[in-house]
Design an enzyme around this catalytic site. Sequence first.
Site, mmCIF file in Angstrom:
data_model
loop_
_atom_site.group_PDB
_atom_site.id
_atom_site.type_symbol
_atom_site.label_atom_id
_atom_site.label_comp_id
_atom_site.label_asym_id
_atom_site.label_seq_id
_atom_site.Cartn_x
_atom_site.Cartn_y
_atom_site.Cartn_z
ATOM 1 N N ASP A 12 -21.265 35.407 11.022
ATOM 2 C CA ASP A 12 -20.404 36.342 11.715
ATOM 3 C C ASP A 12 -21.131 37.681 11.664
ATOM 4 O O ASP A 12 -21.841 37.967 10.701
ATOM 5 C CB ASP A 12 -19.052 36.416 10.993
ATOM 6 N N ASP A 14 -19.754 41.231 12.273
ATOM 7 C CA ASP A 14 -19.041 42.359 11.685
ATOM 8 C C ASP A 14 -18.356 41.963 10.384
ATOM 9 O O ASP A 14 -17.515 41.073 10.359
ATOM 10 C CB ASP A 14 -18.016 42.912 12.677
#
Length: 178
Positions: A12, A14
């Site tokens: 991922d 952020d």
Amino acid sequence: MDHRLPRAVLFDRDGTLIRDVPYNGDPDLVEPMPTAVQAVQLLRAHGIRIGVVTNQSGIGRGLVGAAEVEAVNARVELVFGGFDVWRVCPHHPDDGCACRKPAPGLLMDACDALGVAPEDVAMLGDIGADMAAAEAAGVRGILVPTEVTRHEEIRAAREVAATTGDAVRTLLGDRSAA
């Protein structure tokens, strides 16, 4: 848990690779999470392919442009030294797309692009949607909690690591020092 070396690891963006700045369109705000750069380097040193799978609903919400998100992603590439695959969901959460995590679309597409079966892939993320997407895609998920991760997401995760570096060392087992 699983002691096989993954052929690929998906991150991922952020909160896992870089500090989460909501709806960020400014490359100057890109700041790596502690241990993340070293974790990516360690995977490369072991010949493991790496990719990013990220929801960017700011595009669908009209809060940030696609070109701005691409500029931020380009800075992430510069900071981390590049990734084998990027998959970005630009949709608004109400669009009902198949790619937005917790749906498995981004992960499945990344696995296809890398030519790697989901069971040979791990996903590192900071929220329950990342883990749900991993589960739905048949990918091993490791949660790396941050201050925004809810306690119930931590309790529900099959595997949890304190940092991105710790998660990668878990994936590599005793090979991390090699």
